[in-house]
Design an enzyme around this catalytic site. Sequence first.
Site, PDB file in Angstrom:
ATOM      1  N   HIS A 155       0.828  -1.220   0.000  1.00 34.08           N
ATOM      2  CA  HIS A 155       0.000   0.000   0.000  1.00 34.08           C
ATOM      3  C   HIS A 155       0.858   1.264   0.000  1.00 34.08           C
ATOM      4  O   HIS A 155       0.423   2.293   0.506  1.00 34.08           O
ATOM      5  CB  HIS A 155      -0.953   0.048   1.207  1.00 34.08           C
ATOM      6  N   SER A 276      14.534  21.394 -16.342  1.00 34.87           N
ATOM      7  CA  SER A 276      13.318  22.144 -16.668  1.00 34.87           C
ATOM      8  C   SER A 276      13.721  23.438 -17.361  1.00 34.87           C
ATOM      9  O   SER A 276      14.786  23.986 -17.083  1.00 34.87           O
ATOM     10  CB  SER A 276      12.565  22.452 -15.378  1.00 34.87           C
ATOM     11  N   GLU A 289       9.328   8.291 -17.281  1.00 31.01           N
ATOM     12  CA  GLU A 289       7.944   8.738 -17.470  1.00 31.01           C
ATOM     13  C   GLU A 289       7.441   8.380 -18.875  1.00 31.01           C
ATOM     14  O   GLU A 289       6.290   7.976 -19.048  1.00 31.01           O
ATOM     15  CB  GLU A 289       7.834  10.252 -17.248  1.00 31.01           C
TER      16      GLU A 289
END
Length: 462
Positions: A155, A276, A289
Amino acid sequence: MAKMWAGRTEGLLDKDADDFNSSVSFDKRMYKEDIAGSKAHAAMLAACGIISGEDAKKITEGLNGILKDIESGALLIENAEDVHMFIEEQLTARIGEAGKKLHTARSRNDQVALDLRLYLRNRCGEISALIKALLTVIKDKAEEYKTAIMPGYTHLQRAQPVTFAHHLLAYAEMFKRDAGRIKDAVSRMNYSPLGCCALAGTTYNIDRQMTAAALGFSGVTANSIDGVSDRDFCVELLAAFSLIMTHLSRFSEEIILWTSWEFKFAELSDAFTTGSSIMPQKKNSDMAELVRGKAGRVYGDLMGTLTMLKGLPLAYNKDMQEDKEAVFDGAETVIKCLKVFAPMAASLRANTENMRAAAGKGFINATDLADYLTKKGIPFRTAYKIVGGIVAKCIKENKTLEDLSLEEYRAESTAFDKDLYESIDLLNCVERRISEGGAGSASVNKQLAALGEFIADEKNFY
Ligand code: ARG
């Protein structure tokens, strides 16, 4: 231009309909396989006395020339309905009458079914080699981090201590199964449909075994209708590709978490991260990703192919031309992802101190404390309750299990003795996971040895 198939029809195809019908922009990928299939077919036709040896020789030489020109860039595959028509048209333009004999005892229906199998077989070879390379990376990483304690999670809550090696080896199991699935799917796909012709076979006395053997197939498809209408192999492979993507995506998700500031469990090399354009502090795990994102398109390829097939009457229908973009995309996406993922994973450096520190919080040795009491004769459920109370006390007092004194422990149960500290030592906790496949070092070493053997055995890969 009049079509080669213009038999009954006279009118020219509408321009948009022609474009719509054309698959050459994507099926040109199969030119090598189409030529190999045609050469095998021509040799067989000659061996069976259906065309002359001289014609077969002209066909073979013509096809060799076409192959050479395509590979050198001198010949562009374009302005054709599909790759099959393109090559046949080229051949006839080059060698004349003999070229027109190539399509004897053959249809584009068995031709395309053949080409696709050959093409996918080649791609599966690449995918298998890439899986093997990834397994080697995982093995090396696991060797490197055999003693790195980290929290294992359920979890996404800290659950029990494991080593980073044990965690990584879970992925090795997934990719081992993936290698098996590819090999298994290829073994069912590897039957030649050539000679099924349009759907019913042919009146010529052809030798299907001969072309099948020449092209490296295990045998021939047993029913001519099935031979041209079966695309199970596309579905099976796309399912196998989808699972590879699932595994890569889960692994990517963990890498993204581990490399976040919140976790700080690991870092990727600059070669596999981006910055970035606005935030100078950023180091983003874009590759991971993208891999995670691309899983979706491969699932789409699988669903699209299944849906395309489900309502088709036997045998060939043009809907089946839609199989190609899906299965090409699936294979190419898996290849691209594996190519970048393996070196990215190899560049992963674990921050073992942070992993260890995270394992020190969150009471991940609470199960071990309960086991300790159980081994002193207290029933597990009772032990579980006692330890639950101790954890609650620790949380209230902002302490860890290691911080409590023996007196405090004995106030909860007189079964506690000073050896309890040994039982909650994280390294001991991991080491005591002696069950087969567990987190203990004996099991991890066994897994590593088995992985080494798996990688070394050619039989495990297509
Ligand atoms: N381009 C076609 C395909 O990919 C080749 C088979 C064409 N067969 C036919 N009967 N029109 O499916």
